[in-house]
Design a protein around this motif. Structure first.
Motif, PDB file in Angstrom:
ATOM      1  N   LEU A 312       0.833  -1.205   0.000  1.00  0.00           N
ATOM      2  CA  LEU A 312       0.000   0.000   0.000  1.00  0.00           C
ATOM      3  C   LEU A 312       0.868   1.255   0.000  1.00  0.00           C
ATOM      4  O   LEU A 312       0.559   2.236  -0.696  1.00  0.00           O
ATOM      5  CB  LEU A 312      -0.915  -0.020   1.214  1.00  0.00           C
ATOM      6  N   GLN A 313       1.956   1.237   0.736  1.00  0.00           N
ATOM      7  CA  GLN A 313       2.851   2.397   0.743  1.00  0.00           C
ATOM      8  C   GLN A 313       3.507   2.594  -0.612  1.00  0.00           C
ATOM      9  O   GLN A 313       3.698   3.725  -1.060  1.00  0.00           O
ATOM     10  CB  GLN A 313       3.907   2.223   1.827  1.00  0.00           C
ATOM     11  N   ARG A 314       3.859   1.497  -1.293  1.00  0.00           N
ATOM     12  CA  ARG A 314       4.451   1.623  -2.635  1.00  0.00           C
ATOM     13  C   ARG A 314       3.437   2.178  -3.632  1.00  0.00           C
ATOM     14  O   ARG A 314       3.784   2.982  -4.501  1.00  0.00           O
ATOM     15  CB  ARG A 314       4.968   0.258  -3.104  1.00  0.00           C
ATOM     16  N   VAL A 315       2.190   1.743  -3.521  1.00  0.00           N
ATOM     17  CA  VAL A 315       1.158   2.262  -4.416  1.00  0.00           C
ATOM     18  C   VAL A 315       0.914   3.745  -4.149  1.00  0.00           C
ATOM     19  O   VAL A 315       0.802   4.556  -5.080  1.00  0.00           O
ATOM     20  CB  VAL A 315      -0.151   1.459  -4.235  1.00  0.00           C
ATOM     21  N   ARG A 316       0.863   4.113  -2.863  1.00  0.00           N
ATOM     22  CA  ARG A 316       0.632   5.524  -2.524  1.00  0.00           C
ATOM     23  C   ARG A 316       1.811   6.403  -2.910  1.00  0.00           C
ATOM     24  O   ARG A 316       1.641   7.606  -3.140  1.00  0.00           O
ATOM     25  CB  ARG A 316       0.362   5.655  -1.029  1.00  0.00           C
ATOM     26  N   ALA A 317       3.021   5.820  -2.969  1.00  0.00           N
ATOM     27  CA  ALA A 317       4.179   6.607  -3.386  1.00  0.00           C
ATOM     28  C   ALA A 317       4.010   7.127  -4.810  1.00  0.00           C
ATOM     29  O   ALA A 317       4.568   8.163  -5.169  1.00  0.00           O
ATOM     30  CB  ALA A 317       5.453   5.761  -3.287  1.00  0.00           C
ATOM     31  N   ILE A 318       3.229   6.410  -5.617  1.00  0.00           N
ATOM     32  CA  ILE A 318       2.931   6.873  -6.977  1.00  0.00           C
ATOM     33  C   ILE A 318       1.647   7.692  -6.977  1.00  0.00           C
ATOM     34  O   ILE A 318       1.630   8.862  -7.367  1.00  0.00           O
ATOM     35  CB  ILE A 318       2.791   5.686  -7.942  1.00  0.00           C
TER      36      ILE A 318
END
Length: 568
Positions: A312-318
């Motif tokens: 989820l953090q990787r997705v939100r980073a984009i």
């Protein structure tokens, strides 16, 4: 709460009833399983005591009816939980991908240009797959396990308070203490594992895309070694993950063994003292067996939760990046028809750059006029085109169309007035018709054939099977020049008043590039043109040429000087 969180919250709320139904059905399955084992254990114990003459009376019908009812309930609830749970997961996965694409599209190409395509694919596929299971594979089971534990502890405490106290202690050890011990440091490891997985997918994607170049450079072995190294790192991360899970299972097994011995001692002692009926004591023991067996799933649920949170953090980073251009609250309408485009005292610096990419640029493009912007790489040509397209807003000065500042206009309204052909414009997998329809979805076959004739591609399209001919991935069935002409036809088909072409002949041989540019002037049909290039131009294509030097526009060549000098 920021916009990405709001979007995720809306997705969750949109499917809250399906998620709630999944949790309820999962809880029903757990309760039915626990009840079935407890009732069966008590029933068998009572039957054995009755046959041995130890117990005076034996109720056959109530326990057997309960066993049949719980068996049927468990079958129905388990089927329903799988059906509803898979449906909820697939719907959430669909909406998450749509949400991600909708959040990412406004960031392209301004903010996504620095990211590797494979990494974006990894986040769109692998990371969202982990995120979409958060509710159904992690949070849902944890909530159901907690509710089932509370119910089991309540029943045990009602039948025999010491047994309820012991079961509560076991719940804390098995459901909280052991997972926490196993989870120490796991969040960092899950982040590292997600990063390795993304890099591996990126390498595999780029290796397939550039297989021809790797073969020509004899670099296939080196690339394969890089892939092998990342695959080995992922295998090591997976092995560490499995070892932690195995260690958790071992701790769980030790706690379960100690708990079962303790429960047997408590209920057997109560039955021996006569404070608890033997059948009830057996039911409590088997209830504990069932509860502890189900609590074995706590570790997997915690692991899914940590993996999902890392993804989820990787997705939100984009998706959580700020959009470079914000539409005004009340957008102003652009005047109808062709209008002059003006750039006035424009200044812009890229985020983090020490010096401005453009500084004090002034330019005017009259309706129907064709101009070229030339200059060395890094001089600011593409930056100026990004501001003309309003992919970024200037730090100072303004870009106006018909006297209206583009910052006062909705970005979609401005893009409707522009046809853009970027450098290395893609040919999308699909048919010729589908590629052209991206320029104008309302265009009919006659309009498509007309624009193909204007770029001299009609004979090629007829030869490969017409508008419905498949062009392959990245236009694999077309040559480089044919693919560029198809992209140009797509841009020309758009009913726009202004065309912005960024290095339209990049990578083409001189005869093909010259032929493409010679056809362009006639194909424009009187539309305005901003052509960004560093090559020679055929006579008559543009009326003015400007050179971009260190973020400024140099003086235009004398009237009638139609070609760029060599070396620009």
């Amino acid at each position: 709460m920021n916009a990405p969180r709001d979007g995720l919250l809306r997705i969750v709320l949109a499917h809250r009833w399906r998620v709630l139904a999944t949790v309820v059905l999962l809880l029903a399955t757990m309760l039915a399983g626990v009840g079935l084992l407890a009732v069966s254990g008590g029933f068998l114990t009572a039957a054995a005591l009755a046959v041995g003459g130890i117990a005076g009376g034996f109720n056959l019908f109530m326990p057997s009816a309960g066993i049949r009812g719980l068996t049927a309930a468990r079958i129905v609830s388990r089927y329903g939980e799988k059906l509803v749970g898979h449906d909820a997961t697939l719907r959430i996965a669909r909406d998450l991908r749509l949400w991600f694409v909708r959040r990412a599209l406004p960031l392209a190409p301004a903010r996504l240009g620095a990211l590797r395509t494979g990494d974006l694919v990894a986040r769109l596929v692998s990371d969202i797959e982990a995120v979409d299971g958060l509710l159904v594979r992690a949070l849902g089971p944890l909530v159901a396990l907690m509710a089932m534990g509370v119910a089991a502890i309540g029943v045990a405490a009602l039948l025999h308070p010491p047994a309820g106290g012991l079961l509560a202690a076991l719940a804390f050890v098995v459901g909280v203490a052991v997972p926490l011990v196993v989870a120490l440091g796991r969040q960092r490891q899950e982040h590292r594992r997600a990063g390795i997985r993304g890099r591996l997918r990126t390498l595999a994607y780029e290796g397939l895309e550039g297989a021809g170049d790797l073969a020509a450079l004899d670099a296939g072995g080196l690339w394969a070694a890089r892939v092998q190294a990342e695959a080995g790192a992922l295998a090591d991360a997976d092995a560490r993950r499995r070892r932690r899970l195995t260690a958790g299972q071992a701790l769980h097994a030790l706690a379960v063994a100690a708990g079962l011995v303790g429960m047997l001692w408590v209920v057997a002692g109560a039955a021996h003292a006569g404070t608890l009926a033997p059948a009830t004591a057996a039911a409590l023991f088997f209830l504990t067996v069932a509860v502890l067996e189900i609590w074995a799933g706590v570790g997997a649920a915690w692991q899914a939760l940590q993996a999902g949170l890392a993804s989820l953090q990787r997705v939100r980073a984009i998706a959580g990046q700020p959009v470079p251009v914000q539409d005004p609250d009340v957008p102003q309408a652009l005047p109808a028809g062709p209008q002059p485009l003006r750039v006035e005292n424009l200044r812009f610096a890229w985020p983090g750059a020490e010096r401005p990419a453009l500084d004090g640029v002034d330019l005017e493009l009259r309706p129907g006029e064709r101009i070229a912007l030339c200059g060395d790489s890094g001089s600011g040509k593409s930056t100026l085109s990004a501001l003309l397209l309003r992919l970024w807003d200037p730090a100072a000065g303004r870009v106006s169309y018909g006297g209206v500042d583009l910052r006062d206009v909705a970005q979609a309204d401005w893009h409707a007035r522009i046809a853009w052909l970027p450098q290395n414009a893609p040919v999308f997998a699909g048919s010729v018709r589908e590629n052209l329809a991206l320029g104008d979805p309302a265009a009919d076959a006659e309009a498509m054939w007309a624009v193909l004739r204007r770029v001299r591609l009609d004979a090629t399209v007829e030869a490969i099977g017409g508008l419905d001919a498949w062009v392959g991935e990245n236009g694999a069935t077309l040559s480089g020049g044919q693919g560029r002409r198809l992209a140009l036809a797509r841009a020309l088909l758009k009913p726009a008043e202004l065309m912005v072409l960024d290095e339209p002949t990049e990578g083409l041989d001189h005869p093909t590039a010259d032929a493409l540019l010679r056809d362009l002037a006639q194909a424009l049909d009187g539309r305005s043109l901003v052509l960004i290039t560093h090559g020679r131009l055929p006579p008559g294509l543009v009326q003015r040429v400007h050179r971009v030097e260190e973020g400024r526009l140099a003086a235009a060549p004398a009237p009638g000087e139609d070609a760029l000098p060599d070396g620009t």
